[in-house]
Design a protein around this motif. Sequence first.
Motif, short mmCIF file in Angstrom:
data_model
loop_
_atom_site.label_atom_id
_atom_site.label_comp_id
_atom_site.label_asym_id
_atom_site.label_seq_id
_atom_site.Cartn_x
_atom_site.Cartn_y
_atom_site.Cartn_z
N GLU A 433 35.09 -14.05 13.47
CA GLU A 433 34.36 -14.76 13.86
C GLU A 433 35.05 -15.42 14.26
O GLU A 433 35.23 -16.70 14.59
CB GLU A 433 32.60 -14.61 13.63
CG GLU A 433 32.25 -15.70 14.84
CD GLU A 433 30.19 -15.65 15.16
OE1 GLU A 433 30.17 -15.86 15.95
OE2 GLU A 433 30.06 -14.75 14.33
N VAL A 434 34.31 -16.20 12.24
CA VAL A 434 35.02 -16.97 11.60
C VAL A 434 36.11 -17.37 11.14
O VAL A 434 36.46 -18.43 11.79
CB VAL A 434 34.60 -17.05 9.43
CG1 VAL A 434 35.29 -18.31 9.45
CG2 VAL A 434 33.06 -17.14 10.18
N ARG A 438 37.78 -21.07 13.43
CA ARG A 438 38.83 -22.02 12.36
C ARG A 438 40.35 -22.31 13.35
O ARG A 438 40.73 -23.21 13.11
CB ARG A 438 38.92 -21.30 11.45
CG ARG A 438 39.74 -22.25 10.08
CD ARG A 438 39.69 -21.97 9.00
NE ARG A 438 38.69 -21.23 8.09
CZ ARG A 438 38.50 -20.13 7.66
NH1 ARG A 438 39.77 -19.39 8.23
NH2 ARG A 438 37.74 -19.96 7.46
N ALA A 439 40.61 -21.00 13.65
CA ALA A 439 42.27 -20.69 14.60
C ALA A 439 41.87 -21.80 16.16
O ALA A 439 43.29 -22.85 16.27
CB ALA A 439 42.09 -19.52 14.86
N GLU A 450 32.06 -28.76 18.34
CA GLU A 450 31.62 -27.94 18.48
C GLU A 450 31.69 -26.65 17.01
O GLU A 450 31.23 -25.84 17.17
CB GLU A 450 32.59 -26.93 19.65
CG GLU A 450 32.40 -26.04 20.55
CD GLU A 450 32.93 -25.61 21.62
OE1 GLU A 450 32.71 -24.07 21.19
OE2 GLU A 450 33.87 -26.24 22.34
N TYR A 451 33.02 -27.49 17.22
CA TYR A 451 33.28 -25.98 15.28
C TYR A 451 32.30 -26.59 14.81
O TYR A 451 31.97 -25.52 14.09
CB TYR A 451 34.91 -26.79 14.80
CG TYR A 451 35.17 -26.39 13.67
CD1 TYR A 451 35.30 -24.77 13.80
CD2 TYR A 451 34.87 -26.31 12.84
CE1 TYR A 451 35.76 -23.87 12.30
CE2 TYR A 451 35.75 -25.77 11.23
CZ TYR A 451 35.76 -25.11 11.68
OH TYR A 451 36.95 -23.59 10.49
N GLU A 478 31.23 -21.59 2.26
CA GLU A 478 32.48 -22.09 2.22
C GLU A 478 32.87 -20.91 3.81
O GLU A 478 34.57 -21.03 3.52
CB GLU A 478 33.46 -21.03 0.80
CG GLU A 478 32.54 -22.06 0.29
CD GLU A 478 33.99 -21.08 -1.27
OE1 GLU A 478 34.85 -21.05 -1.13
OE2 GLU A 478 32.95 -21.42 -2.81
N PHE A 479 32.39 -21.10 5.25
CA PHE A 479 33.22 -20.93 6.13
C PHE A 479 33.99 -21.79 6.38
O PHE A 479 35.14 -21.34 7.14
CB PHE A 479 31.87 -20.54 6.84
CG PHE A 479 30.65 -19.90 5.91
CD1 PHE A 479 31.25 -18.71 6.68
CD2 PHE A 479 29.59 -20.51 6.14
CE1 PHE A 479 30.44 -17.74 5.64
CE2 PHE A 479 28.19 -19.18 5.31
CZ PHE A 479 28.87 -18.02 5.84
N GLU A 480 34.12 -23.19 6.24
CA GLU A 480 35.63 -23.73 7.25
C GLU A 480 36.80 -23.79 5.54
O GLU A 480 37.50 -24.76 6.34
CB GLU A 480 33.63 -25.52 6.45
CG GLU A 480 34.26 -25.55 5.18
CD GLU A 480 33.68 -25.48 4.10
OE1 GLU A 480 33.84 -25.98 3.00
OE2 GLU A 480 32.83 -24.17 4.35
N ARG A 481 36.32 -23.17 5.41
CA ARG A 481 37.86 -22.78 3.84
C ARG A 481 38.69 -22.28 4.04
O ARG A 481 37.88 -20.39 4.36
CB ARG A 481 37.12 -22.89 2.82
CG ARG A 481 36.81 -24.06 2.07
CD ARG A 481 36.12 -24.92 0.65
NE ARG A 481 35.06 -25.19 0.65
CZ ARG A 481 34.42 -25.54 -0.65
NH1 ARG A 481 35.08 -25.20 -1.74
NH2 ARG A 481 33.34 -26.35 -0.77
N ASN A 482 39.77 -21.82 4.49
CA ASN A 482 40.75 -20.93 5.17
C ASN A 482 41.41 -20.59 3.07
O ASN A 482 41.48 -19.13 3.28
CB ASN A 482 42.30 -21.49 5.26
CG ASN A 482 42.86 -22.14 4.89
OD1 ASN A 482 42.05 -23.09 3.82
ND2 ASN A 482 43.74 -23.16 5.43
N ASP A 483 41.35 -21.32 2.22
CA ASP A 483 41.46 -20.69 1.19
C ASP A 483 41.10 -21.73 -0.31
O ASP A 483 40.94 -22.82 0.43
CB ASP A 483 43.52 -20.61 0.93
CG ASP A 483 43.75 -20.31 0.07
OD1 ASP A 483 43.92 -18.28 -0.49
OD2 ASP A 483 44.32 -21.47 -1.04
#
Length: 754
Positions: A433-434, A438-439, A450-451, A478-483
């Motif tokens: 879901e996360v 993000r995608a 919304e994000y 850190e749900f907003e972070r991809n890496d």
Amino acid sequence: MVTSVIGFPRIGENRELKFNTEKYFRNEITQKELFAKAAQLRLKHWKLLQKAGINYIPSNDFSFYDTILDTAFLFNILPQEAENLGLDTLDEYFALARGYQGKQGDIKALPMKKWFNTNYHYLVPQFDKKTRIKLVGNKIFSEFMEAKTAGINTHPTLVGPYTLLKLSDFAEDVKAEDFVTQITVAYAEVTSKFNELGATWLQFDEPSLVKDMSTEDRTLFNKIYEKLLTKKGNLKILLQTYFGDVRDNYSDLVNLDFDGLGLDFIEGRKNLELVKNGFPDEKILFAGVVNGKNIWRNNYQQTLKIIRQIPAKNTVLSTSCSLLHVPFSVANEDFKPEIKKHFAFAKEKLGELGELSSILEGQSSGALVKNQQLFTGNRIKSHLALKEKIANLTEDSFVRTPEFSKREAIQKKEFKLPILPTTTIGSFPQTREVKKMRAQFKRHELEQKEYDTFIAAKINEWLKWQEEIGLNILVHGEFERNDMVEYFGQNLSGYLFSKNGWVQSYGTRGVKPPIIWGDVTRQKPITVKWSKYAQEQTDKIVKGMLTGPVTILNWSFPREDISVRESTLQIALAIQEEVLDLEANGIRIIQIDEAALREKLPLRKSDWYSEYLDWAIPAFRLVHSKVRPETQIHTHMCYSEFTDIIPAIDNMDADVISFEASRSNLEILDELQAKHFQTEVGPGVYDIHSPRVPSVNEIKNAIHKILQKVPEQKIWINPDCGLKTRGEQETKASLKNLTSATREIRKELGKCER
């Protein structure tokens, strides 16, 4: 001239191996289907190398998880507990790689360590008195025959016996020398089998030769190979090294009966000098002149200068190391043509080998001219103000005041935490879901509002849960972070990001290192928004989470036109700005992760300070040198061997350091005690790289062991790494057990909860 490749990326152009293996873990495909897909991938890669004109094509560089683990299975170097599970070979293999909990039993994963100075991780074989080395596996032979059946004559590759022993762990009552006869006989059986199968060459990878070698090490190496090489028959043996030079035993290598010797002329600074002083006419030199670890185009003029100084009668052009460490192909990227032309990923490096070969044969002068055009003029415009800022740094710029002992007392009074405070390393599970949200946001399918609403809800959900289980210091997840590197790079000038530049880190775990294209400065606050939001939702302290400058550098593809020291200081100044912004916005504990601190540490101890630690440690200190005494600075390091650089780590002058310790059985504690380590510590009490859930008693036993070595007022309780890759269910079960175990230990110590 003929060409060779030491190894090729096995995860596939589109990470096919990762996705298929994970489908097997989820029982979505059968073993038979997994094996079939793996065979298709191997054949695709062999044909790609064949089409590129590579003369020496490797086999057995493929692995479902790790080639060292493959070698352990090949030679029966397996713990008895794994065999007692009663699983078939593949599932036993994955049990040792990932840990296992099921009807057949419970077993921890093997220890995991960094592969020399790379971001790849290998699994550490375990030797004890019951170990009996013998050839029992078939993978290396079956893959050779797969290729042969397809009309491709490969040279099989195998981790050499010396490196296998040097990278393994031994029980207290055994040592490497005890296994010389067994390992020599087992490897001789491999050479005998390949003679029967009609192989021409067999490659033994011995990268441990580029590390400092004692007299005992040389004796061990020679004792093995003097016997082994008498058993090679008609098979030609290539002794392959990489990541450095072979100054300690070059004379042994040229005098032993190897048919080929592979040397790295990129990182092996003294290798050219060694071969210029003499190289046997009867041997073939496999010259590693195309960089297998970085993504910039090869400078043909510089490379040709090296090659023309090599006196070897027979030279093969090769990569400096396996191409495992670079992405698959630049063709899969959307970079502008004026940028893309500067890069060469794995597939393009095959072309570079071909062009270099043609140039040396006088057939491709146009390729040389075109290549040199890339290296004329200035690729970027320098940031003059940044250069001046770095030039004006003084010794005081890297020193935090007051000294640690005074800060520690101030912070104890400020935070009033219970004994053995609990926390996590930072990230929480990145669910489907996360990733989906993000995608969608990245594709502009979601509005910012919304994000943000979604991210805020996830933060609130996990803050509430952390409070419920009784964690003392919280994280926002850190749900907003991809890496942990890419997220920061996206907010720093000078960075480029690939679309499909995946590189294997361990098992099915891939990373997508960003590229440092130019000078690095901070464009805007990076983490302040969500750290401040999270802190406003709770009365408990929420850590601010940052990635340190050395790790950002080491987990990126670095520039080659300036020093890594200068590049790291640029990043450090940018992260310093972020630290001060977090502090100004009410964040009282800030964690600056240096997970990759050791990654670029020179492999020879004599070079540690002069070439690395003398600037890497100050770069970290620069980041936090200006914060107030009341602000507590944490850092985290994982999956490296830290025992020999404990003084340097203490010199980072952080207030709390957490590190991986569970897979290494908390061995680092003895060194902390011996070196009178001052910084407060959080040795990981359970392994997050495994899906198994540690019991309360297991965690209590780990805490008891820590208490025997470290004063209780210096100890923090945490997992050994971030939880991004784990599932929600196992994460919550493990952390509940962690807090329960800690509460029970506090009661045993007679300490009341606050």
